[in-house]
Each structure stands twice: as C-alpha cells, then as structure tokens.
Enzyme design. Structure first.
Site, mmCIF file in Angstrom:
data_model
loop_
_atom_site.group_PDB
_atom_site.id
_atom_site.type_symbol
_atom_site.label_atom_id
_atom_site.label_comp_id
_atom_site.label_asym_id
_atom_site.label_seq_id
_atom_site.Cartn_x
_atom_site.Cartn_y
_atom_site.Cartn_z
ATOM 1 C CG ASN A 82 -25.265 56.486 44.858
ATOM 2 O OD1 ASN A 82 -25.868 56.398 43.787
ATOM 3 N ND2 ASN A 82 -24.469 57.521 45.139
ATOM 4 C CE1 TYR A 148 -20.671 51.860 35.997
ATOM 5 C CE2 TYR A 148 -21.988 51.650 34.003
ATOM 6 C CZ TYR A 148 -21.860 52.056 35.320
ATOM 7 O OH TYR A 148 -22.925 52.650 35.963
ATOM 8 C CE LYS A 152 -22.834 50.475 38.567
ATOM 9 N NZ LYS A 152 -23.002 50.879 39.982
ATOM 10 C CB VAL A 181 -29.295 59.419 35.294
ATOM 11 C CG1 VAL A 181 -29.869 60.401 36.311
ATOM 12 C CG2 VAL A 181 -29.975 58.060 35.411
#
Ligand code: NDP
Ligand code: 8X3
Length: 249
Positions: A82, A148, A152, A181
């Site tokens: 994570n 970024y 991912k 989120v």
C-alpha cells in the site's frame, strides 16, 4: 486468523486496513516511516498489531524485513503493498527529477523488493494473497500524472504478470485501482503540505474513503483460496472517465 503485512500503515488506507483486519480477527504487521504513528495505532489495536519501522526506499531493509521479524510473525499470509505517493501535479517538463525518483523508488522498487522477499514462502505453502494498490492513474492518463501514473501502470502489469507465473497455485494477486479517495494524506503529500490545495481536490464531492477501500480488501481476504480477483477499478459515483482532449488551433 491470518497474519497480514500492511505497508504505509501510518495514515490513510494503510491505517484503515489495519483497523479493518484486526476487527475481522486477523493479526497485522503495520509498517511505515513515522514510528510514533505506528505506536499510536498499535496502542489502539492491542497485541494483534505489530508496529515496525520500514522505509520502502531502503532496499537493504526491505530485502531483509521478513527475516528480521520476531519468531511467530514470519509467516505472511497476506501482503498489502500500500505504501506509495504522488509528488506534484505540474507538467512533466517542470517537474523535479528528485520527485520522480522518489515515486519510482517507493511505488515501484520498494513494492517489487518486498514482493520478492515474501513470495517464496507463499509459493512453498501454496497459499497467500498479495494486494497491490494501483490507481486509476495507472489506467487513464491525465495532465500532471506523468510518473505517478506510470508507476501505477507498472504496478498493474506487475500484478497481472505475477499471476501468469503463479497460475495453478493458490497464491492470489489483486490490483486495486481506486479513483478519488478523501480522508487520507495523499493530496497533502502531492501538494507538498498545502492543505488548501489538497482540500480543493475533494470540494463538493462525495469521494471514496479509506474505509471503502478497506471494505474491498476485507472482502478479498475472505474469498476462498481458488478465487483470484485480478483487478478492481473503483470510483465514487461523482467521478467517471472523460473524453479525449482535442486542442483546436
Ligand atoms: P497517504 O499519504 O495517506 O498514505 C501513504 C502511506 O504510505 C503512509 O502511511 C506513508 O507512511 C507511506 N509511505 C510513503 N512513503 C513511504 C516510504 N518511503 N516508506 C514507507 N512508507 C511510505 O495516502 P493513501 O492512503 O491515500 O494512499 C495509499 C496508497 O493508495 C498509495 O499507494 C496511493 O498511491 C494509492 N492510491 C491513493 C488514492 C487516493 O486518492 N488517496 C487513489 C488511488 C490509489 P510514512 O510517511 O509514515 O512512511
Ligand atoms: C490517486 C488517484 O486520480 O489522484 O491515485 O491519481 S488520482
């Protein structure tokens, strides 16, 4: 009861995972760099949580992490990769190379090294689950996403390729790809501590929460050993992917 190793448990999703898994009757090894946060979490969760400092950019510490665990904690049933971060949202040509290097070191190299350290015991037992935190940024491009998003996308392909090697084994790998989120430090970190910029990202939305992601992870952990969910892309209902950009002269 499973032993679950959670990286990046000092904030956001990681802390929510730890709380959720302990509530579900599991034990959690909670890692991150901010030790005082880990200790607070461990105080809250009791003996089911083992707080341990681990910097994902320290390859030597990551490679030796499993062997360094106290006796009785070395069997990792579930690994939650994570820990991760985005730094900056400006155009690629104005980005700080050291920010790019840190995203790659954390989101890619750290994740790869820890996975390599944990995988052999899972294969030997023919049992285990790895949950990787990808992102919609790895699925769709957006301005300022450059490195970024690319980290991912790496995490997604690494997850799928792991399953290609693991076919026939009950060692499961799932890539969770969330959209917006709120309730974590993600945007504060991205904007170098600028709270008002971070808050503006979620203004007027009902975004996902870390608990929504933990709910998904809790469901994955409880699935039978023969069921592999390859990937889960999740967004709040206020978010959707948009059309291609066309600049007209
Ligand atoms: P937070 O910033 O709240 O948490 C990130 C965690 O990663 C912290 O616990 C931090 O701990 C840890 N971390 C960062 N760098 C390192 C490092 N070098 N070594 C060890 N731990 C590190 O973000 P989120 O909870 O929102 O994000 C969690 C994951 O989910 C990330 O991989 C992120 O990319 C991904 N994600 C987030 C989304 C969002 O909108 N929030 C959406 C999609 C994916 P510490 O600083 O104490 O080391
Ligand atoms: C976090 C989601 O859209 O800010 O990975 O990149 S986004």
């Amino acid at each position: 009861m499973k032993t679950i190793l959670v990286t990046g448990a000092t904030a956001g999703f990681g802390a929510a995972f730890a709380r959720r898994f302990v509530k579900d009757g599991h034990r959690v090894i909670a890692t991150g760099r901010r030790v005082e946060r880990l200790q607070e979490l461990a105080q809250e969760l009791g003996p089911a949580a083992l707080p341990l400092a681990l910097d994902m950019t320290d390859a030597k510490a990551v490679d030796g992490f499993v062997a360094s665990l106290p006796e009785g904690w070395r069997q990792i049933d579930v690994l939650i990769n994570n820990a991760g971060l985005a730094l900056g949202l400006g155009p690629a040509w104005e980005s700080d190379l050291s920010d790019w290097d840190r995203m790659i070191a954390t989101n890619v190299s750290g994740l790869v090294h820890l996975t390599r350290a944990v995988l052999p015991q899972m294969v030997a037992r023919n049992d285990g689950l790895i949950i990787n935190l990808g992102s919609v940024a790895g699925d769709y491009p957006y301005p300022g996403g450059h490195v970024y998003g690319a980290t991912k996308a790496f995490v997604l392909q690494f997850s799928l390729n792991l399953r290609a090697d693991l076919a026939g084994l009950n060692v499961r790998v799932t890539n969770i790809e969330p959209g917006m989120v709120t309730g974590s430090e993600f945007s504060k970190v991205r904007f170098a501590g600028d709270e008002s910029k971070a808050e503006a990202v979620y203004a007027g939305t009902k975004s996902l929460t870390p608990e929504d992601i933990a709910e998904t992870a809790g469901w994955l952990v409880g699935l039978p050993p023969h069921v592999n969910i390859n990937r889960i892309e999740m967004m709040p209902t206020c978010q959707a992917s948009g059309p291609f950009t066309v600049k007209r002269g």
